[in-house]
Design a protein around this motif. Structure first.
Motif, PDB file in Angstrom:
ATOM      1  N   ARG A   7       0.995  -1.059   0.144  1.00  0.00           N
ATOM      2  CA  ARG A   7      -0.059  -0.128   0.096  1.00  0.00           C
ATOM      3  C   ARG A   7       0.756   1.249  -0.139  1.00  0.00           C
ATOM      4  O   ARG A   7       0.441   2.143  -0.618  1.00  0.00           O
ATOM      5  N   GLN A   8       1.997   1.118   0.716  1.00  0.00           N
ATOM      6  CA  GLN A   8       2.849   2.372   0.832  1.00  0.00           C
ATOM      7  C   GLN A   8       4.418   1.621   0.795  1.00  0.00           C
ATOM      8  O   GLN A   8       4.535   0.394   1.256  1.00  0.00           O
ATOM      9  N   PRO A   9       5.429   2.162   0.142  1.00  0.00           N
ATOM     10  CA  PRO A   9       5.409   3.339  -0.620  1.00  0.00           C
ATOM     11  C   PRO A   9       4.854   3.295  -2.248  1.00  0.00           C
ATOM     12  O   PRO A   9       4.110   3.912  -2.800  1.00  0.00           O
ATOM     13  N   GLY A  10       4.924   2.037  -2.651  1.00  0.00           N
ATOM     14  CA  GLY A  10       4.522   1.683  -3.934  1.00  0.00           C
ATOM     15  C   GLY A  10       2.861   1.360  -3.747  1.00  0.00           C
ATOM     16  O   GLY A  10       2.653   0.647  -2.754  1.00  0.00           O
ATOM     17  N   ASP A  11       2.110   1.484  -4.858  1.00  0.00           N
ATOM     18  CA  ASP A  11       0.697   1.092  -4.855  1.00  0.00           C
ATOM     19  C   ASP A  11       0.599  -0.245  -5.497  1.00  0.00           C
ATOM     20  O   ASP A  11       0.707  -0.182  -6.877  1.00  0.00           O
ATOM     21  N   ASP A 156      -4.719   2.920  -0.975  1.00  0.00           N
ATOM     22  CA  ASP A 156      -5.143   4.158  -0.763  1.00  0.00           C
ATOM     23  C   ASP A 156      -5.892   4.943  -1.475  1.00  0.00           C
ATOM     24  O   ASP A 156      -6.585   6.094  -1.418  1.00  0.00           O
ATOM     25  N   ARG A 157      -6.116   4.237  -2.886  1.00  0.00           N
ATOM     26  CA  ARG A 157      -6.999   5.120  -3.887  1.00  0.00           C
ATOM     27  C   ARG A 157      -8.490   4.579  -3.456  1.00  0.00           C
ATOM     28  O   ARG A 157      -9.404   5.428  -4.112  1.00  0.00           O
ATOM     29  N   TYR A 396     -12.958  13.891   0.986  1.00  0.00           N
ATOM     30  CA  TYR A 396     -12.504  13.113  -0.065  1.00  0.00           C
ATOM     31  C   TYR A 396     -11.090  12.485   0.433  1.00  0.00           C
ATOM     32  O   TYR A 396     -10.064  13.404   0.625  1.00  0.00           O
ATOM     33  N   ASN A 397     -10.966  11.250   0.247  1.00  0.00           N
ATOM     34  CA  ASN A 397      -9.749  10.580   0.614  1.00  0.00           C
ATOM     35  C   ASN A 397      -9.366   9.670  -0.845  1.00  0.00           C
ATOM     36  O   ASN A 397      -9.837   8.702  -1.150  1.00  0.00           O
ATOM     37  N   GLY A 398      -8.053  10.194  -0.989  1.00  0.00           N
ATOM     38  CA  GLY A 398      -7.337   9.212  -2.104  1.00  0.00           C
ATOM     39  C   GLY A 398      -6.022   8.975  -1.921  1.00  0.00           C
ATOM     40  O   GLY A 398      -5.246   9.740  -0.869  1.00  0.00           O
ATOM     41  N   ARG A 399      -5.158   8.430  -2.801  1.00  0.00           N
ATOM     42  CA  ARG A 399      -3.562   8.145  -2.656  1.00  0.00           C
ATOM     43  C   ARG A 399      -2.947   9.431  -2.673  1.00  0.00           C
ATOM     44  O   ARG A 399      -2.121   9.775  -2.148  1.00  0.00           O
ATOM     45  N   ASN A 400      -3.482  10.301  -4.107  1.00  0.00           N
ATOM     46  CA  ASN A 400      -2.676  11.421  -4.048  1.00  0.00           C
ATOM     47  C   ASN A 400      -3.304  12.855  -3.462  1.00  0.00           C
ATOM     48  O   ASN A 400      -2.812  13.587  -2.937  1.00  0.00           O
TER      49      ASN A 400
END
Length: 689
Positions: A7-11, A156-157, A396-400
């Protein structure tokens, strides 16, 4: 299960080192075994107290036992078998105050480490039925690479965590069985303290005992009954700045009874702040989930207020009656609606609060949260007041990208005697947004800006406050980060308006297995909230700094040192008449040094040395010179949260000198007089029937 993905750091990228998790069960336990490969000498693992896994690599299993995709247990272990457990509830912070009984073993190997877990079905709550279908996820964290990886893939997307868990194959013939727990305890305290008015030392001893009992009803509900409950606090509060604060400082709950299942009473507004209940005698609590309903109820009394009154007061020795009721219903996909009622009575005084709240999932990333509440209060003098409150938030919650818009409205008469609401008579609007860019490989892993803005007015439409807070953060490898920020604000205080600003910088890192450090510094303008007699509040030059270090010279030793510095001085361009520029208003030093030695997983010895110094300019601020030095020693034998033995000693020295002619004593320049000593022993034992 071997397909762990980050999930972190790579998705979604595969974990960097092979990881496998194996599951099985019998009539009594669910078993989980993790086999984790790693480079020789790279695993971060220390022997420490239960729950202190933050500096280590960990593995964990998450269990959604009601399969509602909203609530889950988490059972976590470091490579040596050190335990941490908690509860996850959608829309709330993770609750790691939850404790239960389970077993772990951990071993370092030539190729990494292995962890074995046995989780008794008696320690879980789940529907009464057969077969059992649960949600599940398994996790591995590798600190030196900042990797947080799961099976199944969790990202996290998509907002939320429990809603992304996988499904465990149905289990048959599973039941917690007869589930009754009894937990008697006993404490002895001997203390000696300085009575400033009598200019002499007084000694007191206290023996106290009681019993907590736990009954599980239909596998899903828990009834806790307590007589003279154990509300002792073994660990001291973390240091906080309490000088020159406009609002009440909030301290975390550390008493076992209130930490258990605290999440059932959480709502968007903190209407249940358990430290308001100080010294209860009897209590009952019911918590659990059944047929889509989460319920929580508490009945308790509190002796503290009656004991603090003079003996001539008719209410001396009286007890406050306290009641809480919480009901929440899940519906749709990740949505719920709830009711909370709180009540407190003492003599002729009373406070009632009724609140309705909801959390609505609008899309995979958008949520709406709202709460409306009303209160009715009658004071001891017969005066009555009532008020209402309303809060709402769209997030709103997303990866970025993340974003939040919120609104709060509390009328002047709103009051919650059992909650923590810093301020009423306001209407506030706030907005925040942030963006993170991610990089593959290299020192910098992610970076990005964020911005928070807010403004509030009273109910007459007068502007009270506004602020802007832009920040830029850089997240680095090996648990490291850098933040820079600036705040600009306006504050109306006692009828006068003040413009304030502050520049902020912080840095933290855990670049090696045995060493971690954090530091922060800010400088700008700040308000003197407690001016000396004859002065009005005025702006000064504010300086704040903090420094912390954790060092583990060996696997069983942990040293934590922290320092907080706060200062306020007059400004050259704006200062009270007759006061020189750059004059000191106050400075405050708070230092703590803590050493813990872990003999075994159960046995530990901890020492704390606290130093506090407040040096005010009494012509500018309404404080007096205060210095103290406290030594605190604690030996703990903790088999699990229900079976423990503690022996502790505390010695406190302050800057006073005994003088029979001066009530309270004379102030001195250094903390050279012992003003309090305490020895205590505590034993608790939990057994099942």
């Amino acid at each position: 299960m071997t397909q762990f993905r980050q999930r972190q750091p790579g998705d979604g990228e595969p974990i960097s080192h092979r990881t496998a998790a194996y599951l099985s069960y019998d009539d009594s336990n669910l078993y989980v075994v993790f086999v984790c490969d790693d480079l020789p000498g790279s695993v971060r693992a220390h022997m420490a107290k239960r729950e202190q896994t933050g500096d280590d690599d960990v593995v964990a299993v998450y269990l959604d036992t009601f399969h509602d995709r909203r609530h889950a247990y988490v059972f976590q272990s470091n490579p040596l078998g050190l335990q941490r457990d908690g509860l996850l509830n959608a829309g709330q912070k993770s609750d790691y105050t939850f404790d239960t009984v389970w077993s772990t073993e951990g071993r370092l190997t030539e190729s990494g480490y292995v962890v074995w877990m046995a989780i008794p079905f008696k320690s879980l709550r789940f529907p009464n039925g057969d077969p059992q279908t649960w949600g599940i996820a398994v996790q591995r964290k590798i600190l030196r690479t900042n990797e947080d990886a799961f099976w199944p893939y969790i990202t996290d997307r998509v907002a939320g965590f429990v809603n992304q868990l996988g499904t465990l194959e149905p289990m048959t013939d599973v039941s917690p069985g007869r589930n009754v727990w009894l937990g008697p305890y006993g404490t002895f305290t001997g203390s000696q303290f300085l009575d400033g008015h009598a200019a002499a030392f007084r000694s007191e001893t206290e023996n106290r005992g009681g019993i907590d009992s736990k009954f599980v009803i239909k596998d899903a509900l828990t009834l806790d009954l307590t007589a003279n409950p154990d509300f002792s606090q073994v660990e001291s509060d973390e240091p906080q700045v309490t000088v020159n604060q406009r609002y009440e400082v909030k301290f975390a709950e550390k008493r076992p009874f209130f930490m258990d299942n605290a999440g059932y009473f959480q709502t968007p507004v903190n209407l249940v702040y358990s430290r308001r209940i100080v010294d209860p005698q009897l209590g009952a609590r019911l918590t659990g989930k059944i047929n889509g309903w989460a319920v929580g109820a508490l009945l308790m009394n509190d002796r503290a207020e009656g004991e603090q009154l003079k003996q001539s007061d008719p209410l001396f020795g009286g007890r406050a009656g306290i009641g809480l009721l919480r009901v929440q219903r899940d519906f749709g996909s990740q949505s719920n609606v709830g009711l909370l009622v709180t009540s407190r009575d003492f003599g002729p005084s009373s406070n009632r609060v009724v609140a309705f709240d909801t959390r609505l999932k609008l899309s995979p990333n958008w949520y709406f949260t709202g709460q409306v509440m009303g209160s009715g209060t009658e004071k001891l003098n017969g005066k009555q007041a009532s008020g209402a409150g309303f809060v709402s938030e769209l997030e709103y919650n997303g990866r970025n990208f993340s974003h939040s818009t919120s609104y709060k409205d509390f009328s002047p008469g709103f009051r919650t005697d059992l909650g923590y609401v810093k301020r009423v008579d306001l209407r506030a609007v706030s907005e925040s947004a942030g963006y993170l860019w991610y990089r593959k490989g290299g020192l910098i892993q992610s970076y990005g800006p964020s911005l928070a803005v807010s403004a509030d007015w009273d109910h007459q439409g007068r502007l009270q406050d506004w602020y802007t807070y832009p920040m830029f953060a850089v997240n680095l490898a090996r648990q490291s980060s850098i933040q820079v920020a600036r705040s600009d604000a306006y504050e109306l205080y006692l009828g006068s308006g003040f413009r304030e600003s502050l520049n902020y910088f912080s840095f933290s890192t855990s670049f090696t297995k045995g060493f971690a450090v954090y530091a922060s510094y800010s400088r700008g303008t700040g308000l003197n909230y407690a001016p000396a007699s004859g002065l009005s509040p005025f702006l000064g030059q504010s300086t704040n700094a903090s420094l912390g270090m954790t060092w583990r010279p060996a696997q069983r030793i942990r040293l934590d040192n922290s320092y907080i510095y706060t200062a306020l001085s007059t400004r050259a361009d704006d200062h009270p008449q007759g006061v020189s520029p750059s004059a000191n208003i106050f400075f405050n030093h708070i230092a703590r040094s803590k050493v813990n030695y872990q003999f075994t997983r159960a046995l530990s010895l901890r020492t704390i040395f606290d130093y506090y110094a407040l040096r005010p300019n009494e012509s500018l601020i309404d404080y007096t010179l205060s210095k103290s030095l406290t030594a605190d020693v604690l030996m703990t034998y903790l088999i699990h949260p229900g079976i423990a033995f503690y022996i502790g000693y505390t010695n406190r020295m302050e800057n006073v000198a005994i003088d029979p002619a001066v009530p309270g004593g004379l102030l001195t320049a250094s903390p050279g007089t012992t003003t309090g000593r305490q020895f205590f022993a505590k034993f608790s034992y939990l057994f099942g029937l």
